[in-house]
Design an enzyme around this catalytic site. Structure first.
Site, mmCIF file in Angstrom:
data_model
loop_
_atom_site.group_PDB
_atom_site.id
_atom_site.type_symbol
_atom_site.label_atom_id
_atom_site.label_comp_id
_atom_site.label_asym_id
_atom_site.label_seq_id
_atom_site.Cartn_x
_atom_site.Cartn_y
_atom_site.Cartn_z
ATOM 1 N N LYS A 43 59.089 14.409 99.507
ATOM 2 C CA LYS A 43 59.663 13.063 99.378
ATOM 3 C C LYS A 43 60.756 12.954 98.311
ATOM 4 O O LYS A 43 61.031 11.871 97.782
ATOM 5 C CB LYS A 43 58.592 11.983 99.125
ATOM 6 C CG LYS A 43 57.371 12.039 100.012
ATOM 7 C CD LYS A 43 57.628 12.374 101.455
ATOM 8 C CE LYS A 43 58.310 11.313 102.251
ATOM 9 N NZ LYS A 43 58.558 11.796 103.653
ATOM 10 N N HIS A 98 58.179 23.369 100.359
ATOM 11 C CA HIS A 98 57.657 22.472 99.326
ATOM 12 C C HIS A 98 56.661 23.235 98.446
ATOM 13 O O HIS A 98 55.971 22.614 97.635
ATOM 14 C CB HIS A 98 56.887 21.311 99.963
ATOM 15 C CG HIS A 98 57.733 20.308 100.690
ATOM 16 N ND1 HIS A 98 58.890 19.779 100.183
ATOM 17 C CD2 HIS A 98 57.553 19.694 101.890
ATOM 18 C CE1 HIS A 98 59.376 18.898 101.053
ATOM 19 N NE2 HIS A 98 58.598 18.837 102.080
ATOM 20 N N SER A 128 57.304 6.648 98.134
ATOM 21 C CA SER A 128 57.740 7.204 99.414
ATOM 22 C C SER A 128 56.585 7.971 100.063
ATOM 23 O O SER A 128 56.319 7.835 101.262
ATOM 24 C CB SER A 128 58.955 8.112 99.183
ATOM 25 O OG SER A 128 59.368 8.716 100.373
HETATM 26 S S1 PPS Z 1 59.724 15.284 103.166
HETATM 27 O O1 PPS Z 1 58.920 14.708 104.284
HETATM 28 O O2 PPS Z 1 58.860 15.565 102.020
HETATM 29 O O3 PPS Z 1 60.469 16.466 103.546
HETATM 30 O O4 PPS Z 1 60.695 14.094 102.737
HETATM 31 P P1 PPS Z 1 62.091 14.230 101.971
HETATM 32 O O5 PPS Z 1 63.153 14.512 102.959
HETATM 33 O O6 PPS Z 1 61.965 15.132 100.812
HETATM 34 O O7 PPS Z 1 62.281 12.754 101.381
HETATM 35 C C1 PPS Z 1 62.286 11.610 102.186
HETATM 36 C C2 PPS Z 1 62.967 10.508 101.397
HETATM 37 O O8 PPS Z 1 64.388 10.776 101.378
HETATM 38 C C3 PPS Z 1 65.077 9.646 101.910
HETATM 39 N N1 PPS Z 1 66.314 10.068 102.599
HETATM 40 C C4 PPS Z 1 67.538 9.655 102.247
HETATM 41 N N2 PPS Z 1 67.967 8.865 101.233
HETATM 42 C C5 PPS Z 1 69.291 8.617 101.154
HETATM 43 N N3 PPS Z 1 70.204 9.112 102.027
HETATM 44 C C6 PPS Z 1 69.830 9.907 103.055
HETATM 45 N N4 PPS Z 1 70.742 10.379 103.898
HETATM 46 C C7 PPS Z 1 68.435 10.208 103.189
HETATM 47 N N5 PPS Z 1 67.709 10.962 104.067
HETATM 48 C C8 PPS Z 1 66.424 10.849 103.697
HETATM 49 C C9 PPS Z 1 64.058 9.035 102.864
HETATM 50 O O9 PPS Z 1 64.428 7.729 103.214
HETATM 51 C C10 PPS Z 1 62.787 9.137 102.021
HETATM 52 O O10 PPS Z 1 62.770 8.220 100.938
HETATM 53 P P2 PPS Z 1 62.187 6.724 101.009
HETATM 54 O O11 PPS Z 1 62.182 6.241 99.596
HETATM 55 O O12 PPS Z 1 60.804 6.814 101.592
HETATM 56 O O13 PPS Z 1 63.126 5.938 101.862
#
Ligand code: PPS
Length: 284
Positions: A43, A98, A128
Site C-alpha cells: 500500500k 513486498h 489504505s
Molecule cells: S499493493 O496492493 O500493496 O501493491 O498497493 P500499492 O500499489 O502499493 O498501493 C496502493 C495505493 O497507491 C495508490 N495509487 C496511486 N496514487 C496516486 N497516483 C497513482 N497513479 C496511483 N496508483 C495507485 C492507490 O490508490 C492506493 O492508495 P489509497 O490511499 O488506498 O488510495
C-alpha cells in the site's frame, strides 16, 4: 482456511502465497544483474511505480500497459501467480516484491540488479491497507479500523511490521543500486520523480515522452486502465465496493485516526524509527 501463511515469523496473505514457493523456490531464485526490482511495504504506491517504470521502458507508449495485466508486467516474486509468470519467462526483467529484507532472495545482495524502494507515511499505509484487506479475501479481514490499527502497530498484518520492513530495507539506502523514493515526493513532484527514476535506470526521455509517462501513470488514467486497476480480479476474491485506486492522496489518515490513535502512533513511530536522520521521512 488460515488467514495467513507464517513464513519465518512473517505473516503473508494466505490466498496469494504458498509454502513450497516460499521455502523452495524463493531461496534458490537467482536475481540477475539485468533485473530491476520494485520493492515496498504493501500500500505504499507500488503499482504506481510499476506503471511509471513500464512507461519509461516504452518511452511513454501505453500499448503494453493497456494490454498486459500489471501483475504480469512485473510479477510479485513471492506469490503463486508471480512464480508462474517467472518460470514461464526466464528473461523477465522487472520484478516486484513486498518481502521484508531478511526474506528476499540472497542472490540479489551480490548482484548488480537495481532496486527501487518506495516508502509512504505509515499512517496512510495503515488506512489504505485497512480498506484493501477488508474488501479482499487475500488475508485476514479486520472488522474495524480500531482493530486493524492495533494489528498494524503489533505487525500482525500482511508482510509483518511496517517498522521492521522499513528499517530493514533502509539499511541499503546508500548503496549505488538502490533508489529510495517516497509516495509523498511522487505526489508532490511526479515529473521530478520520473526524471530521478530515468537517471537511476540510465534512460533518457524526450520532453514529449516524459509528458506521456506522466499522463498515462496519473491516478485517473490508471483508474480507467483495466490492466492496472485490478478490476480483472476474480469476483469471488473481492467484496462489494472494492476499489484498488481508492483515493490516491496523502494525509488521509487525518480523516480516520482519533486524537488518541494519532498520539499512540507517534509514540511507536518515534521509538521504532529512532536513529534515522531527520528529513528522511518526508511526511508531516
Ligand atoms: S499493493 O496492493 O500493496 O501493491 O498497493 P500499492 O500499489 O502499493 O498501493 C496502493 C495505493 O497507491 C495508490 N495509487 C496511486 N496514487 C496516486 N497516483 C497513482 N497513479 C496511483 N496508483 C495507485 C492507490 O490508490 C492506493 O492508495 P489509497 O490511499 O488506498 O488510495
Amino acid at each position: 482456511m488460515a488467514d495467513y501463511i507464517w513464513f519465518e515469523g512473517t505473516p503473508l496473505p494466505n490466498l496469494q502465497n504458498n509454502k513450497e514457493i516460499l521455502e523452495e523456490f524463493l531461496p534458490e531464485f537467482v536475481i540477475r544483474d539485468e533485473n530491476i526490482i520494485i520493492e515496498s511495504y504493501p500500500k505504499s504506491g507500488t503499482n504506481w511505480l510499476i506503471e511509471i517504470v513500464c512507461l519509461i521502458q516504452n518511452k511513454g507508449n501505453p500499448e503494453l500497459i493497456q494490454s498486459v495485466p500489471i501483475w504480469q508486467r512485473s510479477p510479485w516474486i513471492e506469490t503463486k501467480i508471480g512464480h508462474q509468470t517467472l518460470i514461464n519467462n526466464e528473461g523477465q526483467q522487472l520484478i516486484s516484491s513486498h518481502l521484508p529484507f531478511h526474506l528476499f532472495p540472497k542472490t540479489f545482495f551480490s548482484s548488480k540488479a537495481k532496486m527501487i524502494y518506495v516508502i509512504r507515511n505509515p499512517r496512510d499505509v495503515l488506512v489504505s491497507g485497512y480498506y484493501y484487506w477488508s474488501k479482499t479475501k487475500f488475508a485476514k479481514n479486520p472488522e474495524s479500523l480500531t482493530t486493524y490499527f492495533e494489528w498494524f502497530l503489533k505487525g500482525n498484518v500482511p508482510y509483518g511490521s511496517w517498522f521492521e520492513h522499513t528499517r530493514g530495507w533502509l539499511s541499503m539506502r546508500k548503496c549505488e543500486n538502490f533508489l529510495l523514493l517516497s509516495y509523498e515526493d511522487m505526489k508532490k513532484d511526479t515529473r521530478r520523480t520520473i526524471e530521478k527514476i530515468c537517471d537511476f535506470l540510465g534512460k533518457k526521455l524526450e520532453p514529449d515522452e516524459l509528458d506521456m509517462v506522466l499522463h498515462y501513470s496519473s491516478f485517473q488514467a490508471m483508474k480507467e486502465n483495466k490492466m492496472s486497476n485490478y478490476s480483472l480480479l476474480k469476483k469471488e476474491i473481492v467484496a462489494d465496493g472494492f476499489v484498488f485506486l481508492r483515493k490516491g492522496t496523502t494525509g488521509d489518515w487525518k480523516n480516520h485516526f482519533t486524537v488518541a490513535q494519532a498520539e499512540a502512533f507517534d509514540k511507536v513511530f518515534q521509538e521504532k524509527m529512532a536513529g534515522f536522520p531527520p528529513g528522511l521521512f518526508p511526511w508531516e
